[in-house]
Write a protein that holds these residues in place. Structure first.
Motif, mmCIF file in Angstrom:
data_model
loop_
_atom_site.group_PDB
_atom_site.id
_atom_site.type_symbol
_atom_site.label_atom_id
_atom_site.label_comp_id
_atom_site.label_asym_id
_atom_site.label_seq_id
_atom_site.Cartn_x
_atom_site.Cartn_y
_atom_site.Cartn_z
ATOM 1 N N LEU A 34 35.063 73.275 10.965
ATOM 2 C CA LEU A 34 36.174 72.377 11.246
ATOM 3 C C LEU A 34 37.425 72.949 10.601
ATOM 4 O O LEU A 34 37.453 73.198 9.395
ATOM 5 N N VAL A 35 38.459 73.157 11.410
ATOM 6 C CA VAL A 35 39.741 73.651 10.908
ATOM 7 C C VAL A 35 40.737 72.501 10.941
ATOM 8 O O VAL A 35 40.925 71.853 11.974
ATOM 9 N N ILE A 36 41.366 72.237 9.798
ATOM 10 C CA ILE A 36 42.287 71.118 9.633
ATOM 11 C C ILE A 36 43.693 71.642 9.365
ATOM 12 O O ILE A 36 43.883 72.555 8.558
ATOM 13 N N ASP A 37 44.675 71.054 10.040
ATOM 14 C CA ASP A 37 46.080 71.347 9.789
ATOM 15 C C ASP A 37 46.698 70.116 9.122
ATOM 16 O O ASP A 37 46.925 69.092 9.779
ATOM 17 N N THR A 38 46.978 70.195 7.829
ATOM 18 C CA THR A 38 47.491 69.031 7.105
ATOM 19 C C THR A 38 48.906 68.653 7.521
ATOM 20 O O THR A 38 49.339 67.524 7.276
ATOM 21 N N GLU A 39 49.632 69.563 8.151
ATOM 22 C CA GLU A 39 50.968 69.201 8.633
ATOM 23 C C GLU A 39 50.882 68.147 9.732
ATOM 24 O O GLU A 39 51.744 67.277 9.841
ATOM 25 N N ILE A 40 49.832 68.220 10.562
ATOM 26 C CA ILE A 40 49.655 67.200 11.598
ATOM 27 C C ILE A 40 49.302 65.863 10.956
ATOM 28 O O ILE A 40 49.775 64.805 11.393
ATOM 29 N N VAL A 41 48.494 65.902 9.892
ATOM 30 C CA VAL A 41 48.201 64.668 9.153
ATOM 31 C C VAL A 41 49.499 64.043 8.660
ATOM 32 O O VAL A 41 49.729 62.829 8.810
ATOM 33 N N LEU A 42 50.361 64.854 8.081
ATOM 34 C CA LEU A 42 51.616 64.354 7.538
ATOM 35 C C LEU A 42 52.514 63.791 8.632
ATOM 36 O O LEU A 42 53.142 62.734 8.462
ATOM 37 N N GLN A 43 52.572 64.460 9.774
ATOM 38 C CA GLN A 43 53.382 63.964 10.884
ATOM 39 C C GLN A 43 52.858 62.627 11.400
ATOM 40 O O GLN A 43 53.635 61.716 11.708
ATOM 41 N N ASN A 44 51.531 62.501 11.482
ATOM 42 C CA ASN A 44 50.951 61.226 11.923
ATOM 43 C C ASN A 44 51.223 60.124 10.902
ATOM 44 O O ASN A 44 51.473 58.969 11.278
ATOM 45 N N PHE A 45 51.166 60.462 9.620
ATOM 46 C CA PHE A 45 51.475 59.481 8.580
ATOM 47 C C PHE A 45 52.912 58.981 8.730
ATOM 48 O O PHE A 45 53.168 57.768 8.684
ATOM 49 N N ARG A 46 53.827 59.901 8.914
ATOM 50 C CA ARG A 46 55.235 59.499 9.045
ATOM 51 C C ARG A 46 55.450 58.646 10.293
ATOM 52 O O ARG A 46 56.228 57.681 10.275
ATOM 53 N N ALA A 47 54.761 58.998 11.378
ATOM 54 C CA ALA A 47 54.899 58.220 12.610
ATOM 55 C C ALA A 47 54.352 56.809 12.433
ATOM 56 O O ALA A 47 54.986 55.822 12.840
ATOM 57 N N LEU A 48 53.160 56.701 11.840
ATOM 58 C CA LEU A 48 52.597 55.373 11.592
ATOM 59 C C LEU A 48 53.473 54.581 10.634
ATOM 60 O O LEU A 48 53.648 53.365 10.793
ATOM 61 N N LYS A 49 54.033 55.250 9.646
ATOM 62 C CA LYS A 49 54.904 54.572 8.694
ATOM 63 C C LYS A 49 56.128 53.994 9.394
ATOM 64 O O LYS A 49 56.551 52.869 9.092
ATOM 65 N N ARG A 50 56.680 54.746 10.315
ATOM 66 C CA ARG A 50 57.829 54.224 11.066
ATOM 67 C C ARG A 50 57.442 52.966 11.832
ATOM 68 O O ARG A 50 58.187 51.988 11.875
ATOM 69 N N GLY A 51 56.280 53.008 12.459
ATOM 70 C CA GLY A 51 55.859 51.867 13.254
ATOM 71 C C GLY A 51 55.431 50.672 12.416
ATOM 72 O O GLY A 51 55.697 49.522 12.782
ATOM 73 N N LEU A 52 54.803 50.929 11.276
ATOM 74 C CA LEU A 52 54.300 49.842 10.438
ATOM 75 C C LEU A 52 55.374 49.241 9.541
ATOM 76 O O LEU A 52 55.187 48.147 9.002
ATOM 77 N N ASP A 241 51.782 56.658 21.487
ATOM 78 C CA ASP A 241 52.008 57.494 20.319
ATOM 79 C C ASP A 241 51.908 56.623 19.062
ATOM 80 O O ASP A 241 52.036 55.390 19.130
ATOM 81 N N PRO A 242 51.636 57.208 17.901
ATOM 82 C CA PRO A 242 51.341 56.403 16.706
ATOM 83 C C PRO A 242 52.426 55.405 16.340
ATOM 84 O O PRO A 242 52.120 54.261 15.971
ATOM 85 N N ALA A 243 53.693 55.809 16.417
ATOM 86 C CA ALA A 243 54.769 54.902 16.022
ATOM 87 C C ALA A 243 54.858 53.706 16.958
ATOM 88 O O ALA A 243 55.035 52.561 16.519
ATOM 89 N N THR A 244 54.738 53.943 18.251
ATOM 90 C CA THR A 244 54.811 52.854 19.226
ATOM 91 C C THR A 244 53.644 51.899 19.053
ATOM 92 O O THR A 244 53.806 50.672 19.035
ATOM 93 N N TYR A 245 52.449 52.453 18.919
ATOM 94 C CA TYR A 245 51.253 51.617 18.735
ATOM 95 C C TYR A 245 51.404 50.738 17.496
ATOM 96 O O TYR A 245 51.187 49.520 17.542
ATOM 97 N N ALA A 246 51.778 51.359 16.390
ATOM 98 C CA ALA A 246 51.882 50.613 15.132
ATOM 99 C C ALA A 246 52.954 49.535 15.215
ATOM 100 O O ALA A 246 52.771 48.429 14.683
#
Length: 390
Positions: A34-52, A241-246
């Protein structure tokens, strides 16, 4: 926010995942990785944060406990939902403040409650009198939130019955917590993992709001609402997208609960699934007889080495091969172990290239959640899933 493009077929491509795919294509692995890119994790966090908005994000560590992910989220200001002493220790080791950690498992060892209290964790989940007894004895004066059983929301992976109390029992548990010297701060629930549409939350929020109002009327000054997880990842079906959903979820929360002083959300899958891709290998392509209509494609990874969420074919992973430009045909996909339950997709077969052969590589998209944490330690002697963070 992760860039999203939707075409007329409903296909969604996560542009940043190309970085992972390029890495996989230019490296070889001698076992499933399993290869993980933590930058995508961070981008998803910021998107969810905007929505939440004002809600605190408590990352559900169980989704992927890679220390690099936890460290990245600590620096971003995330809080954490821990299910065990081990997860608490992990969060602390990566710099998380004890008060940013919620001990969210409702079934805890007494010594682990004592440990959490000793290191400064102040917030605990409960759904039964005996659990409240343990918390009162080993974390006196702690804040607790009562988890509720909720009706299935239509989530792909329902999480009802095992955790939570009957809704009719919630106020009784709050009264009991208060009598023990604990502070019954609020309520929690989980709509179910992979709740693909925000609209699916409505009935659950209606039910919880009713209990919230009755609890306040009974003298409990609730100020904490934990809306749990359920934030989806892309597995082939359209999702917002995460921000819209949240933001859609939070609009429903605000409509029913008003200005709650503290709101928690516990995304796991929605933060990390799309940040990971697995490199696997085809071990065998066969038919059970010369006139069998369907091929069997056996991979070097299966249910017991990371793909546990294929149980009941609940999660439909997307496969990428070097032959995707060739003619495709339906096949049954199975793992390598000697357990007959290790079949990934049979009820709804997967379309894979007809020319696929043993030794060829397969990349499995959006596998960052609930793969490494479910991988067994050497069932049948097969190695556990390797994890590489880039």
């Amino acid at each position: 926010m992760t860039a999203l493009v939707t075409d007329v077929t409903g296909e969604i491509r996560h542009a940043n995942s190309h970085h992972i795919e390029t890495f996989l294509r230019t490296h070889l692995f001698d076992r499933p990785t399993l290869v993980i890119d933590t930058e995508i994790v961070l981008q998803n966090f910021r998107a969810l944060k905007r929505g939440l908005g004002r809600a605190h994000i408590h990352y559900a560590v169980k989704a992927n406990p890679a220390p690099e992910i936890v460290a990245k989220l600590v620096k971003a200001g995330a809080h954490f939902d821990a299910a065990s002493r081990g997860e608490i220790e992990l969060c602390l080791s990566q710099g998380a403040a004890p008060r940013a950690i919620s001990f969210g498992n409702t079934v805890k060892r007494a010594s682990d409650i004592a440990f959490a209290h000793q290191v400064g964790v102040t917030l605990f989940a409960a759904d039964a009198e005996e659990e409240l007894d343990k918390i009162a004895a080993h974390a006196p004066g702690a804040e607790v939130y009562i988890r509720l059983i909720v009706e299935p929301s239509g989530a792909d992976w329902p999480l009802t019955r095992k955790f939570g109390c009957a809704q009719s029992h919630a106020i009784t548990l709050m009264d009991y917590a208060k009598a023990l010297g604990l502070r019954a701060a609020g309520l929690s629930f989980h709509v179910g993992s992979q709740t693909r549409k925000a609209e699916m939350w409505a009935a659950t929020l209606d039910a919880v709001a009713g209990i919230w109002k009755r609890a306040n009327a009974a003298g409990h000054a609730l100020d904490l609402l934990n809306i749990g997880g359920g934030f989806p990842a892309y597995y082939g079906d359209h999702i917002d997208d995460p921000a819209t959903y949240a933001s859609k979820v939070m609009a429903q929360v605000t409509q029913r609960f008003g200005d709650v002083p503290r709101i928690m959300a516990e995304p796991g899958r929605g933060l990390v699934a799309e940040a990971g891709m697995i490199a696997a290998e085809v071990l065998l392509v066969s038919r059970k007889s010369p006139d069998d209509l369907h091929r069997w494609v056996y991979l070097d990874i299966g249910k017991f080495s990371g793909l546990a969420e294929t149980a009941e074919e609940a999660v439909r992973y997307q496969f990428v091969t070097a032959r995707d430009h060739e003619r495709l045909g339906p096949c049954i996909v199975a793992g390598p172990s000697c357990d007959s339950a290790d079949v990934l997709y049979e009820k709804r077969m997967m379309d894979l290239p007809l020319g696929m052969q043993a030794g060829e590589r397969v990349f499995i998209r959006n596998c960052g959640a609930y793969t490494s944490s479910y991988s067994s330690i050497g069932f049948n002697g097969f190695p556990p899933l390797d994890v590489l963070v880039i």
